[in-house]
Design a protein around this motif. Structure first.
Motif, PDB file in Angstrom:
ATOM      1  N   VAL A   4     102.773   3.382  16.200  1.00 27.93           N
ATOM      2  CA  VAL A   4     103.337   3.895  17.126  1.00 27.93           C
ATOM      3  C   VAL A   4     100.703   4.178  17.477  1.00 27.93           C
ATOM      4  O   VAL A   4     100.059   4.134  17.514  1.00 27.93           O
ATOM      5  N   ARG A 102     101.448  -4.242  26.482  1.00 28.61           N
ATOM      6  CA  ARG A 102     101.974  -5.035  25.499  1.00 28.61           C
ATOM      7  C   ARG A 102     101.062  -6.069  25.080  1.00 28.61           C
ATOM      8  O   ARG A 102     101.020  -6.161  23.681  1.00 28.61           O
ATOM      9  N   ASP A 105      99.658  -3.638  22.445  1.00 25.37           N
ATOM     10  CA  ASP A 105     100.903  -3.331  21.074  1.00 25.37           C
ATOM     11  C   ASP A 105     100.816  -1.651  21.744  1.00 25.37           C
ATOM     12  O   ASP A 105     101.233  -1.009  20.767  1.00 25.37           O
ATOM     13  N   THR A 107     102.722   1.280  22.604  1.00 23.43           N
ATOM     14  CA  THR A 107     104.458   1.635  22.069  1.00 23.43           C
ATOM     15  C   THR A 107     104.940   2.590  23.090  1.00 23.43           C
ATOM     16  O   THR A 107     105.729   3.662  23.204  1.00 23.43           O
ATOM     17  N   TYR A 132     109.171   1.867  26.652  1.00 12.50           N
ATOM     18  CA  TYR A 132     108.702   2.853  25.670  1.00 12.50           C
ATOM     19  C   TYR A 132     108.570   4.271  25.828  1.00 12.50           C
ATOM     20  O   TYR A 132     109.691   4.512  26.869  1.00 12.50           O
TER      21      TYR A 132
END
Length: 175
Positions: A4, A102, A105, A107, A132
Motif C-alpha cells: 500500500v 499510478r 504506484d 494505491t 483507489y
C-alpha cells in the motif's frame, strides 16, 4: 500481497478560498489540520504529497501566476510535492493526476481541504471509481454549512470511502 502506498491530496487551499465562511470549522482550522497531515506524510519518503489548486478555465481570475491563486504559505509547494492545477471541481479531470499517481504506484489517498461537498467530494468519488482506497480527513475539511459537510461525508462513505480524524491519521505510520 501488494504494498500500500498512500498519497495525501490537499484540495484548494488558496487564501481566497480559505478565507470564505466554512462550517463546522473555519478555513484557518482546516489549513492547520492539513498542515499536520502534510508534516506526517512528508516525514515518510515513501509517501506522496499532492497539492491541488483551482483556477478559472477562462483565465478571468488571473491564471496560475495570480497572487489569489497561490496556495496559503502553510501549504505552498515544497521539493518533491506535486502541484496540480484544475479548472473543474474534480482534481482528476484533465489534470494527469491519475497517471502521476499510478506512475508512483499509489494505491490509497487521504483527501482533505476545501470544500467537503465540492472539490473534496468530486475528487474522492473519482478516486473511488478509479480503484483507489480513499480516506477523507473529516476534521481537515469543511463546507458552507455543517449539514452539507455531513451529507457529503455520508455520501462518500456510501460509495466506499473511509473517514478519519487527523489525530488518528498522524498517530499511524504513513504508508
Amino acid at each position: 500481497m501488494a504494498r500500500v502506498r498512500t498519497a495525501l491530496v490537499l484540495i484548494d487551499l488558496q487564501r481566497w478560498i480559505v478565507d470564505m465562511p466554512w462550517q463546522p470549522v473555519d478555513g484557518t482550522t482546516v489549513v492547520a489540520a492539513c498542515g499536520r497531515l502534510r508534516e506526517h506524510f512528508t516525514a515518510d519518503a515513501a509517501s506522496t504529497v499532492v497539492l491541488v489548486r483551482h483556477v478559472s478555465a477562462d483565465g478571468a481570475d488571473g491564471g496560475v501566476s495570480a497572487p489569489r491563486n497561490q496556495l496559503v504559505p502553510e501549504c505552498a509547494p515544497r521539493d518533491g510535492d506535486h502541484l496540480v492545477t484544475k479548472t473543474a471541481l474534480d482534481a482528476f479531470e484533465d489534470t494527469g493526476l491519475h497517471e502521476m499517481l499510478r506512475g508512483e504506484d499509489v494505491t490509497d489517498l487521504v483527501v482533505a481541504g476545501l470544500s467537503t461537498a465540492h472539490g473534496v467530494a468530486a475528487t474522492a468519488a473519482t478516486a473511488l471509481r478509479l480503484g483507489y482506497g480513499v480516506t477523507v480527513a473529516d476534521d481537515a475539511t469543511a463546507s458552507v454549512d455543517e449539514a452539507q459537510h455531513r451529507t457529503a461525508l455520508q455520501q462518500l462513505t456510501a460509495l466506499g470511502a473511509r473517514t478519519a480524524r487527523v489525530a488518528d491519521l498522524v498517530a499511524a505510520p504513513a504508508r
